[in-house]
Motif scaffolding. Sequence first.
Motif, PDB file in Angstrom:
ATOM      1  N   GLY A 101       0.844  -1.196   0.000  1.00  0.00           N
ATOM      2  CA  GLY A 101       0.000   0.000   0.000  1.00  0.00           C
ATOM      3  C   GLY A 101       0.876   1.241   0.000  1.00  0.00           C
ATOM      4  N   TYR A 102       0.350   2.366  -0.503  1.00  0.00           N
ATOM      5  CA  TYR A 102       1.210   3.545  -0.646  1.00  0.00           C
ATOM      6  C   TYR A 102       0.422   4.842  -0.788  1.00  0.00           C
ATOM      7  N   TRP A 103       1.121   5.949  -0.510  1.00  0.00           N
ATOM      8  CA  TRP A 103       0.617   7.282  -0.859  1.00  0.00           C
ATOM      9  C   TRP A 103       1.821   8.200  -1.059  1.00  0.00           C
ATOM     10  N   ILE A 104       1.591   9.257  -1.857  1.00  0.00           N
ATOM     11  CA  ILE A 104       2.655  10.236  -2.089  1.00  0.00           C
ATOM     12  C   ILE A 104       2.076  11.645  -1.961  1.00  0.00           C
ATOM     13  N   ASP A 105       2.914  12.572  -1.562  1.00  0.00           N
ATOM     14  CA  ASP A 105       2.562  13.994  -1.468  1.00  0.00           C
ATOM     15  C   ASP A 105       2.130  14.505  -2.853  1.00  0.00           C
ATOM     16  N   ALA A 109       3.513  14.408  -7.114  1.00  0.00           N
ATOM     17  CA  ALA A 109       2.817  13.363  -7.883  1.00  0.00           C
ATOM     18  C   ALA A 109       3.081  13.562  -9.373  1.00  0.00           C
ATOM     19  N   GLY A 110       2.972  12.476 -10.121  1.00  0.00           N
ATOM     20  CA  GLY A 110       3.060  12.557 -11.570  1.00  0.00           C
ATOM     21  C   GLY A 110       4.473  12.529 -12.129  1.00  0.00           C
ATOM     22  N   ARG A 111       5.460  12.193 -11.272  1.00  0.00           N
ATOM     23  CA  ARG A 111       6.859  12.140 -11.747  1.00  0.00           C
ATOM     24  C   ARG A 111       7.387  10.715 -11.810  1.00  0.00           C
ATOM     25  N   GLY A 112       6.501   9.732 -11.665  1.00  0.00           N
ATOM     26  CA  GLY A 112       6.947   8.336 -11.715  1.00  0.00           C
ATOM     27  C   GLY A 112       7.691   7.891 -10.467  1.00  0.00           C
ATOM     28  N   ILE A 113       7.504   8.637  -9.371  1.00  0.00           N
ATOM     29  CA  ILE A 113       8.218   8.272  -8.141  1.00  0.00           C
ATOM     30  C   ILE A 113       7.644   6.981  -7.548  1.00  0.00           C
ATOM     31  N   GLU A 141     -12.144   3.216  -8.955  1.00  0.00           N
ATOM     32  CA  GLU A 141     -12.170   4.629  -9.324  1.00  0.00           C
ATOM     33  C   GLU A 141     -10.838   5.342  -9.102  1.00  0.00           C
ATOM     34  N   ASN A 142      -9.823   4.633  -8.595  1.00  0.00           N
ATOM     35  CA  ASN A 142      -8.520   5.269  -8.353  1.00  0.00           C
ATOM     36  C   ASN A 142      -7.615   5.128  -9.581  1.00  0.00           C
ATOM     37  N   GLY A 143      -7.905   5.943 -10.599  1.00  0.00           N
ATOM     38  CA  GLY A 143      -7.156   5.881 -11.855  1.00  0.00           C
ATOM     39  C   GLY A 143      -5.651   6.023 -11.687  1.00  0.00           C
ATOM     40  N   ARG A 146      -4.139   2.824 -10.273  1.00  0.00           N
ATOM     41  CA  ARG A 146      -4.178   1.733 -11.259  1.00  0.00           C
ATOM     42  C   ARG A 146      -3.087   1.918 -12.310  1.00  0.00           C
ATOM     43  N   ARG A 147      -2.818   3.171 -12.678  1.00  0.00           N
ATOM     44  CA  ARG A 147      -1.750   3.431 -13.655  1.00  0.00           C
ATOM     45  C   ARG A 147      -0.391   2.978 -13.099  1.00  0.00           C
ATOM     46  N   VAL A 148      -0.177   3.179 -11.794  1.00  0.00           N
ATOM     47  CA  VAL A 148       1.111   2.780 -11.194  1.00  0.00           C
ATOM     48  C   VAL A 148       1.373   1.298 -11.457  1.00  0.00           C
ATOM     49  N   GLU A 150      -0.315  -0.784 -13.511  1.00  0.00           N
ATOM     50  CA  GLU A 150      -0.405  -1.168 -14.924  1.00  0.00           C
ATOM     51  C   GLU A 150       0.906  -0.848 -15.647  1.00  0.00           C
ATOM     52  N   LYS A 151       1.499   0.314 -15.324  1.00  0.00           N
ATOM     53  CA  LYS A 151       2.784   0.669 -15.971  1.00  0.00           C
ATOM     54  C   LYS A 151       3.878  -0.330 -15.585  1.00  0.00           C
ATOM     55  N   LEU A 152       3.757  -0.894 -14.367  1.00  0.00           N
ATOM     56  CA  LEU A 152       4.771  -1.857 -13.912  1.00  0.00           C
ATOM     57  C   LEU A 152       4.498  -3.274 -14.409  1.00  0.00           C
TER      58      LEU A 152
HETATM   59  C1  COA Z   1      -1.492   6.737  -6.654  1.00  0.00           C
HETATM   60  C2  COA Z   1      -0.240   7.573  -6.400  1.00  0.00           C
HETATM   61  C3  COA Z   1       0.584   6.911  -5.302  1.00  0.00           C
HETATM   62  C4  COA Z   1       0.592   7.660  -7.698  1.00  0.00           C
HETATM   63  O1  COA Z   1       1.912   8.117  -7.412  1.00  0.00           O
HETATM   64  P1  COA Z   1       2.779   8.927  -8.496  1.00  0.00           P
HETATM   65  O2  COA Z   1       4.180   8.962  -7.987  1.00  0.00           O
HETATM   66  O3  COA Z   1       2.113  10.202  -8.803  1.00  0.00           O
HETATM   67  O4  COA Z   1       2.664   7.958  -9.782  1.00  0.00           O
HETATM   68  P2  COA Z   1       2.936   8.355 -11.313  1.00  0.00           P
HETATM   69  O5  COA Z   1       3.844   9.522 -11.394  1.00  0.00           O
HETATM   70  O6  COA Z   1       3.300   7.101 -11.998  1.00  0.00           O
HETATM   71  O7  COA Z   1       1.494   8.831 -11.851  1.00  0.00           O
HETATM   72  C5  COA Z   1       0.443   7.879 -11.937  1.00  0.00           C
HETATM   73  C6  COA Z   1      -0.749   8.536 -12.632  1.00  0.00           C
HETATM   74  O8  COA Z   1      -1.216   9.620 -11.829  1.00  0.00           O
HETATM   75  C7  COA Z   1      -1.811  10.619 -12.698  1.00  0.00           C
HETATM   76  N1  COA Z   1      -1.155  11.900 -12.447  1.00  0.00           N
HETATM   77  C8  COA Z   1      -0.084  12.450 -13.044  1.00  0.00           C
HETATM   78  N2  COA Z   1       0.207  13.642 -12.493  1.00  0.00           N
HETATM   79  C9  COA Z   1      -0.699  13.854 -11.541  1.00  0.00           C
HETATM   80  C10 COA Z   1      -0.923  14.903 -10.619  1.00  0.00           C
HETATM   81  N3  COA Z   1      -0.147  15.977 -10.586  1.00  0.00           N
HETATM   82  N4  COA Z   1      -1.942  14.781  -9.767  1.00  0.00           N
HETATM   83  C11 COA Z   1      -2.718  13.698  -9.776  1.00  0.00           C
HETATM   84  N5  COA Z   1      -2.554  12.652 -10.610  1.00  0.00           N
HETATM   85  C12 COA Z   1      -1.557  12.732 -11.482  1.00  0.00           C
HETATM   86  C13 COA Z   1      -1.611  10.144 -14.108  1.00  0.00           C
HETATM   87  O9  COA Z   1      -2.789   9.448 -14.492  1.00  0.00           O
HETATM   88  C14 COA Z   1      -0.467   9.150 -13.958  1.00  0.00           C
HETATM   89  O10 COA Z   1      -0.500   8.149 -14.956  1.00  0.00           O
HETATM   90  P3  COA Z   1       0.364   8.356 -16.325  1.00  0.00           P
HETATM   91  O11 COA Z   1       1.798   8.226 -15.948  1.00  0.00           O
HETATM   92  O12 COA Z   1      -0.109   7.282 -17.204  1.00  0.00           O
HETATM   93  O13 COA Z   1       0.060   9.753 -16.828  1.00  0.00           O
HETATM   94  C15 COA Z   1      -0.644   9.023  -5.952  1.00  0.00           C
HETATM   95  O14 COA Z   1      -1.529   9.553  -6.924  1.00  0.00           O
HETATM   96  C16 COA Z   1      -1.311   9.075  -4.568  1.00  0.00           C
HETATM   97  O15 COA Z   1      -0.630   9.050  -3.546  1.00  0.00           O
HETATM   98  N6  COA Z   1      -2.651   9.165  -4.551  1.00  0.00           N
HETATM   99  C17 COA Z   1      -3.403   9.294  -3.291  1.00  0.00           C
HETATM  100  C18 COA Z   1      -3.279   8.060  -2.383  1.00  0.00           C
HETATM  101  C19 COA Z   1      -3.576   6.772  -3.122  1.00  0.00           C
HETATM  102  O16 COA Z   1      -4.372   6.726  -4.035  1.00  0.00           O
HETATM  103  N7  COA Z   1      -2.909   5.669  -2.692  1.00  0.00           N
HETATM  104  C20 COA Z   1      -3.079   4.361  -3.305  1.00  0.00           C
HETATM  105  C21 COA Z   1      -4.264   3.655  -2.769  1.00  0.00           C
HETATM  106  S1  COA Z   1      -4.456   2.067  -3.577  1.00  0.00           S
END
Ligand code: COA
Length: 194
Positions: A101-105, A109-113, A141-143, A146-148, A150-152
């Motif tokens: 499980g995970y979350w990011i600030d 977000a959106g930098r592939g971290i 509904e958490n697009g 899911r992208r995280v 799916e990309k992996l």
């Molecule tokens: C899900 C999450 C961890 C993704 O982390 P991330 O480091 O941003 O991952 P990525 O950079 O690979 O981006 C994933 C997708 O987020 C979306 N995204 C990109 N920039 C974004 C931004 N600034 N804000 C929101 N979503 C964004 C895009 O759909 C992206 O997919 P893409 O690469 O095909 O365009 C982050 O959005 C998050 O912490 N969300 C809230 C908590 C959560 O959902 N936790 C997981 C519960 S299962």
Amino acid sequence: MELRDGVIGLRPIRQRDQRAWQEASRRNRDWLRRWEATVPPTPPGRITGPRPSYRQMVRYLRHEAAAGRMLPFVLTYKEQLVGQLTVGGITWGSMCSANIGYWIDEAVAGRGIMPTAVALATDHCFHGLGLHRIEVCIRPENGPSRRVVEKLGFRSEGMRPRYLHIDGDWRDHLVYALTAEEVPEGLLRRWRTR
Ligand SMILES: CC(C)(COP(=O)(O)OP(=O)(O)OC[C@H]1O[C@@H](n2cnc3c(N)ncnc32)[C@H](O)[C@@H]1OP(=O)(O)O)[C@@H](O)C(=O)NCCC(=O)NCCS
């Protein structure tokens, strides 16, 4: 145990992360609410305390880590705490599995971290610990989440109805999984050379 790929790092959560963790949690309250685990209402007669403090949470996570059931990491980016990644439910025997499980600030977000962090943790679970299967469960509904996976290249295994209590109710979750033999070259390498 510390895992690193350039400026992205995973290291065990500590009591002295309290200030940074609370500050990030406060700033990201709205961003995280829809995806946050909650505790269902308790049956009448069962007494529970208030929401745990940061110190209680870390004590619990470190206790679980010492028992071999969890790897509770904080996620760092350029040495700053920017989120959390927890390997939980570590099970041995004939299963050798765990979930992530995970979350990011939102600010980073959106930098592939997170895909990089999930790849680091998954490789450690397969090749460091010797686990066989990693699972990530995500609300449909958490697009972004899911992208995280799916990309992996995690496989979609279907839906678990009303699987986890999130944001105040039982929520359906999609199951994504990967087994060690699907990534013999390592997930981080596959992600880097995609
Ligand atoms: C899900 C999450 C961890 C993704 O982390 P991330 O480091 O941003 O991952 P990525 O950079 O690979 O981006 C994933 C997708 O987020 C979306 N995204 C990109 N920039 C974004 C931004 N600034 N804000 C929101 N979503 C964004 C895009 O759909 C992206 O997919 P893409 O690469 O095909 O365009 C982050 O959005 C998050 O912490 N969300 C809230 C908590 C959560 O959902 N936790 C997981 C519960 S299962």
